[in-house]
Design a protein around this motif. Structure first.
Motif, PDB file in Angstrom:
ATOM      1  N   TYR A 180     -38.111 -42.697 -16.750  1.00 33.05           N
ATOM      2  CA  TYR A 180     -36.290 -43.565 -16.840  1.00 33.05           C
ATOM      3  C   TYR A 180     -35.436 -44.684 -18.051  1.00 33.05           C
ATOM      4  CZ  TYR A 180     -31.713 -43.997 -15.037  1.00 33.05           C
ATOM      5  OH  TYR A 180     -30.585 -43.949 -14.345  1.00 33.05           O
ATOM      6  N   ASP A 191     -34.133 -47.436  -3.207  1.00 35.14           N
ATOM      7  CA  ASP A 191     -34.312 -45.847  -4.123  1.00 35.14           C
ATOM      8  C   ASP A 191     -35.364 -44.672  -2.885  1.00 35.14           C
ATOM      9  OD1 ASP A 191     -33.838 -44.983  -6.675  1.00 35.14           O
ATOM     10  OD2 ASP A 191     -35.907 -43.407  -6.078  1.00 35.14           O
ATOM     11  N   SER A 229     -24.888 -46.973  -8.618  1.00 37.02           N
ATOM     12  CA  SER A 229     -24.671 -46.011 -10.112  1.00 37.02           C
ATOM     13  C   SER A 229     -25.667 -45.443 -10.545  1.00 37.02           C
ATOM     14  CB  SER A 229     -24.470 -47.765 -10.757  1.00 37.02           C
ATOM     15  OG  SER A 229     -26.012 -47.584 -11.909  1.00 37.02           O
TER      16      SER A 229
HETATM   17  C1  LIG Z   1     -29.834 -41.588 -12.618  1.00 37.22           C
HETATM   18  S1  LIG Z   1     -30.601 -42.772 -11.464  1.00 37.22           S
HETATM   19  C2  LIG Z   1     -29.866 -44.116 -11.722  1.00 37.22           C
HETATM   20  C3  LIG Z   1     -30.746 -45.458 -11.151  1.00 37.22           C
HETATM   21  C4  LIG Z   1     -29.649 -47.221 -11.406  1.00 37.22           C
HETATM   22  N1  LIG Z   1     -29.004 -47.193 -10.419  1.00 37.22           N
HETATM   23  C5  LIG Z   1     -28.933 -46.975 -12.613  1.00 37.22           C
HETATM   24  O1  LIG Z   1     -27.822 -46.785 -12.864  1.00 37.22           O
HETATM   25  O2  LIG Z   1     -30.446 -46.875 -13.869  1.00 37.22           O
HETATM   26  C6  LIG Z   1     -30.610 -41.948  -9.941  1.00 37.22           C
HETATM   27  C7  LIG Z   1     -31.280 -42.892  -8.618  1.00 37.22           C
HETATM   28  O3  LIG Z   1     -31.852 -42.746  -7.512  1.00 37.22           O
HETATM   29  C8  LIG Z   1     -32.258 -42.233  -6.693  1.00 37.22           C
HETATM   30  N2  LIG Z   1     -32.031 -40.918  -5.298  1.00 37.22           N
HETATM   31  C9  LIG Z   1     -31.832 -39.708  -5.301  1.00 37.22           C
HETATM   32  N3  LIG Z   1     -31.280 -39.154  -4.320  1.00 37.22           N
HETATM   33  C10 LIG Z   1     -31.910 -40.954  -3.337  1.00 37.22           C
HETATM   34  C11 LIG Z   1     -31.257 -40.463  -2.286  1.00 37.22           C
HETATM   35  N4  LIG Z   1     -30.909 -40.092  -1.275  1.00 37.22           N
HETATM   36  N5  LIG Z   1     -31.256 -42.616  -1.536  1.00 37.22           N
HETATM   37  C12 LIG Z   1     -31.260 -43.160  -2.313  1.00 37.22           C
HETATM   38  N6  LIG Z   1     -32.168 -42.461  -3.758  1.00 37.22           N
HETATM   39  C13 LIG Z   1     -31.689 -41.516  -4.463  1.00 37.22           C
HETATM   40  C14 LIG Z   1     -33.256 -41.370  -7.539  1.00 37.22           C
HETATM   41  O4  LIG Z   1     -34.901 -41.503  -7.122  1.00 37.22           O
HETATM   42  C15 LIG Z   1     -32.781 -42.005  -8.608  1.00 37.22           C
HETATM   43  O5  LIG Z   1     -33.800 -43.257  -8.725  1.00 37.22           O
END
Ligand SMILES: C[S@@+](CC[C@H](N)C(=O)[O-])C[C@H]1O[C@@H](n2cnc3c(N)ncnc32)[C@H](O)[C@@H]1O
Length: 215
Positions: free
Chosen positions: A24, A80, A121
């Motif tokens: 990622y 996260d 984000s």
């Molecule tokens: C697409 S990534 C975005 C990461 C970072 N914020 C960015 O903008 O690059 C989405 C993130 O949300 C996390 N995530 C998904 N469901 C979640 C939840 N219920 N609570 C907290 N984090 C979560 C995922 O593990 C992942 O790391």
């Protein structure tokens, strides 16, 4: 089955968690092609983070935005639901005022009124729809009165072909992401709504405030 978490590998406890943290981080650096600092810097600016602020970044992934917020504010905590993301964030973002914890947006293990700013984000579309309102409620709970929230999420393109491509590459949760629902959900959670801004073609940002005076 819920919509909203069909891309990325899935963690049992949090269906939208992404496990492949290093991939990622690499993809994110490639996709943003040199504009990552500018785009995430804009989020920090829109949230008006100042040097005294304690910042929470929800769904922080490998912690790029968390670290950027820490470089402006007093301290910054990334949360996260993916253990792999938290491990990768701790490995990469090592400044003393930046830390990372495992947790779910919809059930944060953090005290009431303990942050000045909440950021999120590209994470809301990962949270199952029925848990999103709880996630916005948690943002409200952990903010101090007068605190700011900035939620940025993927705005799908309008054109049929472009949407089809997004769907094929990233899945239904991004193709059909209903970003226009973010503002009303923040309002339902108790926030006073501020500006909605498009940061880059794909990032829909909503800013809101928790009512009350900052101390
Ligand atoms: C697409 S990534 C975005 C990461 C970072 N914020 C960015 O903008 O690059 C989405 C993130 O949300 C996390 N995530 C998904 N469901 C979640 C939840 N219920 N609570 C907290 N984090 C979560 C995922 O593990 C992942 O790391």
């Amino acid at each position: 089955m819920h919509r909203g978490y069909q891309h990325g590998k899935v963690d049992d406890g949090a269906p939208g968690a992404i496990r492949h943290a290093r991939t990622y981080e690499l993809l994110s650096a490639i996709v943003f092609t040199g504009s990552r600092r500018r785009i995430f810097g804009r989020l920090v600016d829109l949230a008006e983070i100042i040097v005294e602020d304690e910042v929470l970044d929800i769904g922080c992934g490998p912690g790029y935005l968390t670290a950027l917020a820490a470089s402006t504010g007093r301290r910054s905590v990334g949360v996260d639901a993916s253990e792999q993301m938290v491990t990768e964030a701790r490995r990469r973002r090592t400044s003393a005022n930046c830390s990372f914890v495992l947790g779910k947006a919809e059930a944060l293990d953090l005290p009431d009124a303990s942050f000045d700013v909440v950021l999120s984000s590209l994470a809301i579309h990962h949270i199952p729809e029925d848990a999103r309102i709880r996630a916005f409620g948690e943002m409200f709970r952990v903010l101090r009165p007068g605190g700011r929230v900035l939620v940025a999420d993927f705005q799908p393109p309008k054109g049929h072909l472009a949407r089809h491509l997004v769907g094929a590459i990233a899945g239904e949760s991004m193709r059909d992401n209903p970003v226009e629902r973010i503002a009303p959900m923040l309002g339902d959670a108790g926030f006073d709504l501020g500006a909605t801004t498009r940061v880059s073609w794909f990032l829909h940002c909503v800013r809101a405030n928790k009512p009350g005076d900052a101390e």
